[in-house]
Design a protein around this motif. Structure first.
Motif, short mmCIF file in Angstrom:
data_model
loop_
_atom_site.label_atom_id
_atom_site.label_comp_id
_atom_site.label_asym_id
_atom_site.label_seq_id
_atom_site.Cartn_x
_atom_site.Cartn_y
_atom_site.Cartn_z
N GLY A 154 -23.87 -25.00 -29.32
CA GLY A 154 -22.83 -25.31 -28.94
C GLY A 154 -22.50 -25.76 -27.10
N PRO A 155 -22.53 -24.46 -26.39
CA PRO A 155 -22.26 -24.84 -25.10
C PRO A 155 -23.41 -25.40 -24.52
N THR A 156 -24.37 -25.71 -24.98
CA THR A 156 -25.46 -26.47 -24.43
C THR A 156 -25.25 -27.93 -24.00
N GLN A 157 -23.86 -28.44 -24.80
CA GLN A 157 -23.51 -29.20 -24.58
C GLN A 157 -22.52 -29.41 -23.02
N HIS A 158 -22.49 -28.68 -21.97
CA HIS A 158 -21.82 -28.12 -21.04
C HIS A 158 -22.59 -27.49 -19.86
N VAL A 159 -24.04 -27.43 -20.32
CA VAL A 159 -24.78 -26.64 -19.74
C VAL A 159 -24.58 -26.92 -17.96
N ASP A 160 -24.44 -27.96 -17.53
CA ASP A 160 -24.56 -28.63 -16.54
C ASP A 160 -23.26 -27.64 -15.68
N ASP A 161 -22.10 -27.42 -16.40
CA ASP A 161 -21.29 -25.81 -15.82
C ASP A 161 -21.76 -24.74 -15.55
N GLY A 162 -22.90 -24.40 -16.21
CA GLY A 162 -23.32 -23.43 -16.01
C GLY A 162 -24.43 -23.33 -15.13
N ILE A 163 -25.01 -24.77 -14.74
CA ILE A 163 -25.89 -25.10 -13.42
C ILE A 163 -24.75 -24.84 -12.24
N ARG A 164 -23.37 -25.79 -12.54
CA ARG A 164 -22.77 -25.49 -11.13
C ARG A 164 -22.20 -24.02 -11.02
N ALA A 165 -22.30 -23.49 -11.82
CA ALA A 165 -22.06 -22.29 -11.74
C ALA A 165 -22.94 -21.41 -11.17
N ALA A 166 -24.01 -21.25 -11.58
CA ALA A 166 -26.09 -20.74 -10.84
C ALA A 166 -25.96 -21.16 -9.69
N GLN A 167 -25.50 -22.27 -9.14
CA GLN A 167 -25.59 -22.96 -8.14
C GLN A 167 -24.52 -22.05 -6.99
N ALA A 168 -23.60 -22.35 -7.55
CA ALA A 168 -22.49 -21.74 -6.45
C ALA A 168 -22.64 -20.18 -5.77
N ASP A 169 -23.35 -19.48 -6.78
CA ASP A 169 -23.91 -18.03 -7.16
C ASP A 169 -24.98 -18.43 -6.36
N GLY A 170 -25.53 -19.21 -5.68
CA GLY A 170 -26.95 -18.68 -4.72
C GLY A 170 -27.93 -19.46 -5.67
N TRP A 171 -27.96 -19.80 -6.73
CA TRP A 171 -29.31 -20.06 -7.35
C TRP A 171 -30.06 -21.31 -7.66
N ASP A 172 -31.26 -21.20 -6.97
CA ASP A 172 -32.22 -22.58 -7.17
C ASP A 172 -32.58 -22.41 -9.22
N VAL A 173 -31.75 -23.90 -9.67
CA VAL A 173 -31.67 -23.39 -11.06
C VAL A 173 -32.86 -24.19 -11.20
N TYR A 174 -34.17 -23.75 -12.49
CA TYR A 174 -34.76 -24.79 -13.24
C TYR A 174 -34.48 -24.61 -14.44
N ALA A 204 -45.32 -27.20 -12.87
CA ALA A 204 -43.60 -27.18 -11.84
C ALA A 204 -42.38 -26.78 -11.43
N LEU A 205 -42.92 -25.27 -12.62
CA LEU A 205 -41.83 -24.14 -12.18
C LEU A 205 -42.12 -22.39 -11.33
N PRO A 206 -41.65 -22.56 -10.11
CA PRO A 206 -41.78 -21.38 -8.91
C PRO A 206 -41.95 -20.18 -9.90
N LYS A 207 -42.04 -19.23 -9.57
CA LYS A 207 -42.14 -17.73 -9.84
C LYS A 207 -41.04 -17.20 -9.91
N ALA A 208 -40.05 -17.09 -10.98
CA ALA A 208 -38.82 -17.27 -11.65
C ALA A 208 -38.57 -15.43 -10.97
N THR A 209 -36.75 -15.51 -10.18
CA THR A 209 -36.87 -14.11 -9.76
C THR A 209 -36.03 -13.74 -10.83
N ALA A 210 -35.35 -14.29 -11.85
CA ALA A 210 -34.70 -13.79 -12.91
C ALA A 210 -34.59 -14.87 -14.12
N ILE A 211 -34.21 -14.43 -15.66
CA ILE A 211 -33.99 -15.73 -15.95
C ILE A 211 -32.87 -15.43 -16.96
N LEU A 212 -31.84 -16.67 -17.69
CA LEU A 212 -30.55 -16.23 -17.83
C LEU A 212 -30.73 -17.65 -19.14
#
Length: 179
Positions: free
Chosen positions: A13-33, A71-79
């Motif tokens: 279900g929450p994948t319908q709102h994954v854009d919220d997760g992306i924005r939250a991660a970006q606000a925390d300084g992550w480059d999100v793939y 197209a994926l760089p090396k990940a610092t972390a995975i969620l």
């Protein structure tokens, strides 16, 4: 230094709102793939361009072909969030038939910190395979954010995908990076 987060979302279900997760991660300084299971990609298919624009990167949902560059760089972390009951059990059993499971399954054995936050109901969570899969992932060093530390399974037909705790998921990732 750029911190790269692979955010992997399954058909929950929450994948319908994954854009919220992306924005939250970006606000925390992550480059999100963003990487989606094939079913989750179907949910976003009519609006996939929104996710590409939001992340600034292609969204993966299929394994690349042998002659294609990655197209994926090396990940610092995975969620992996939300992880569905099906995907949790497949990963726990070593089944990596999608890029969304293949990448984290391999990466945890290459030293990449990984966290998962489930989203499924209590009836699904009661399946014996779930406890076994959680134990197997934890044995591999995966931080499983369930219960009070993450997402507490909801009664059947009573989930609230919009209120998925992205902040707890990202806090879990931050704890892995700090360790």
């Amino acid at each position: 230094m750029t911190r790269v987060l692979y955010l992997i979302a399954c058909a929950a279900g929450p994948t319908q709102h994954v854009d919220d997760g992306i924005r939250a991660a970006q606000a925390d300084g992550w480059d999100v793939y963003l990487i989606l299971t094939p079913s989750a990609a179907r949910w976003w298919e009519p609006r996939m361009d929104e996710l590409v624009e939001l992340t600034g990167h292609p969204v993966r949902s299929q394994y690349k072909l042998p002659w294609e560059s990655d197209a994926l760089p090396k990940a610092t972390a995975i969620l992996v969030a939300p992880i569905s009951c099906t995907s949790l059990n497949k990963w726990g059993a070593g089944i990596t038939d999608t890029v969304a499971l293949g990448i984290p399954s391999e990466a945890v054995h290459m030293g990449v910190p990984a966290a998962v936050m489930p989203y499924f109901n209590q009836a699904q969570g009661a399946q014996p395979a779930v406890a076994r899969s959680v134990a197997v992932l934890r044995e591999q060093g995966v931080l499983v954010l369930d219960g009070a530390d993450g997402y507490e399974s909801h009664p059947p037909k009573q989930g609230d995908p919009k209120s998925f705790p992205w902040d707890k998921a990202l806090a879990g990732v931050a704890s892995l990076i700090a360790a």
